[in-house]
Write a protein that holds these residues in place. Structure first.
Motif, mmCIF file in Angstrom:
data_model
loop_
_atom_site.group_PDB
_atom_site.id
_atom_site.type_symbol
_atom_site.label_atom_id
_atom_site.label_comp_id
_atom_site.label_asym_id
_atom_site.label_seq_id
_atom_site.Cartn_x
_atom_site.Cartn_y
_atom_site.Cartn_z
ATOM 1 N N GLY A 9 0.795 -1.223 0.000
ATOM 2 C CA GLY A 9 0.000 0.000 0.000
ATOM 3 C C GLY A 9 0.823 1.266 0.000
ATOM 4 O O GLY A 9 0.312 2.360 0.179
ATOM 5 N N LYS A 10 2.132 1.098 -0.224
ATOM 6 C CA LYS A 10 3.061 2.222 -0.258
ATOM 7 C C LYS A 10 3.862 2.122 -1.548
ATOM 8 O O LYS A 10 4.372 1.055 -1.880
ATOM 9 C CB LYS A 10 4.014 2.173 0.933
ATOM 10 N N LEU A 11 3.978 3.225 -2.247
ATOM 11 C CA LEU A 11 4.738 3.247 -3.491
ATOM 12 C C LEU A 11 6.043 3.996 -3.252
ATOM 13 O O LEU A 11 6.039 5.176 -2.905
ATOM 14 C CB LEU A 11 3.930 3.935 -4.595
ATOM 15 N N THR A 12 7.152 3.291 -3.397
ATOM 16 C CA THR A 12 8.456 3.927 -3.252
ATOM 17 C C THR A 12 8.840 4.578 -4.577
ATOM 18 O O THR A 12 8.238 4.307 -5.617
ATOM 19 C CB THR A 12 9.533 2.902 -2.869
ATOM 20 N N LYS A 13 9.863 5.390 -4.535
ATOM 21 C CA LYS A 13 10.327 6.042 -5.756
ATOM 22 C C LYS A 13 10.812 4.990 -6.753
ATOM 23 O O LYS A 13 10.561 5.111 -7.953
ATOM 24 C CB LYS A 13 11.426 7.054 -5.443
ATOM 25 N N ASP A 14 11.475 3.948 -6.274
ATOM 26 C CA ASP A 14 11.929 2.875 -7.167
ATOM 27 C C ASP A 14 10.748 2.157 -7.817
ATOM 28 O O ASP A 14 10.815 1.806 -8.986
ATOM 29 C CB ASP A 14 12.784 1.861 -6.411
ATOM 30 N N GLU A 15 9.672 1.924 -7.064
ATOM 31 C CA GLU A 15 8.497 1.270 -7.627
ATOM 32 C C GLU A 15 7.825 2.171 -8.671
ATOM 33 O O GLU A 15 7.285 1.671 -9.662
ATOM 34 C CB GLU A 15 7.486 0.912 -6.529
ATOM 35 N N ALA A 16 7.852 3.479 -8.451
ATOM 36 C CA ALA A 16 7.225 4.425 -9.377
ATOM 37 C C ALA A 16 8.024 4.571 -10.672
ATOM 38 O O ALA A 16 7.456 4.822 -11.736
ATOM 39 C CB ALA A 16 7.065 5.787 -8.715
ATOM 40 N N LYS A 17 9.337 4.376 -10.581
ATOM 41 C CA LYS A 17 10.210 4.563 -11.743
ATOM 42 C C LYS A 17 9.805 3.621 -12.869
ATOM 43 O O LYS A 17 9.705 2.419 -12.679
ATOM 44 C CB LYS A 17 11.670 4.310 -11.359
ATOM 45 N N GLY A 18 9.525 4.180 -14.027
ATOM 46 C CA GLY A 18 9.155 3.387 -15.196
ATOM 47 C C GLY A 18 7.718 2.922 -15.200
ATOM 48 O O GLY A 18 7.189 2.523 -16.222
ATOM 49 N N CYS A 19 7.064 2.975 -14.068
ATOM 50 C CA CYS A 19 5.692 2.490 -13.950
ATOM 51 C C CYS A 19 4.697 3.651 -13.852
ATOM 52 O O CYS A 19 3.644 3.628 -14.460
ATOM 53 C CB CYS A 19 5.587 1.587 -12.731
ATOM 54 N N MET A 20 5.039 4.643 -13.076
ATOM 55 C CA MET A 20 4.238 5.861 -12.930
ATOM 56 C C MET A 20 5.200 7.043 -13.054
ATOM 57 O O MET A 20 5.591 7.654 -12.054
ATOM 58 C CB MET A 20 3.479 5.880 -11.593
#
Length: 86
Positions: A46-57
């Protein structure tokens, strides 16, 4: 009979008039945010890190520090929706 394209909203004693289309646009935008967030949140916490957002959002990635104003290292759906509604 005449139908208005506006809706009255009573919130904490204040009355707002919002176009119905705006509510539909907000709902559509929020659904897209929730759907994309779910795809990007790899560990499903339920938490989006900057690494998870990279390329995805990418827009979230580009504005991550603004959204994560308290510097927690992650953003939530609610924080993204709040920024998107401004």
């Amino acid at each position: 009979m005449h139908f208005s394209k506006n809706i009255l909203i009573l919130t904490t004693g204040a009355l707002f008039v919002m176009p119905i289309a705006a509510l539909a646009d907000d709902a559509s935008r929020n659904k897209e945010i929730v759907d994309r967030f779910a795809k990007c949140d790899k560990n499903r916490d339920g938490k989006l890190t900057k690494d998870e957002a990279k390329g995805c959002m990418p827009r979230i990635y580009d504005h991550f520090s603004k959204i994560d104003s308290s510097n927690k290292g992650y953003v939530t759906v609610a924080e993204i929706e709040a920024v998107a509604s401004r």
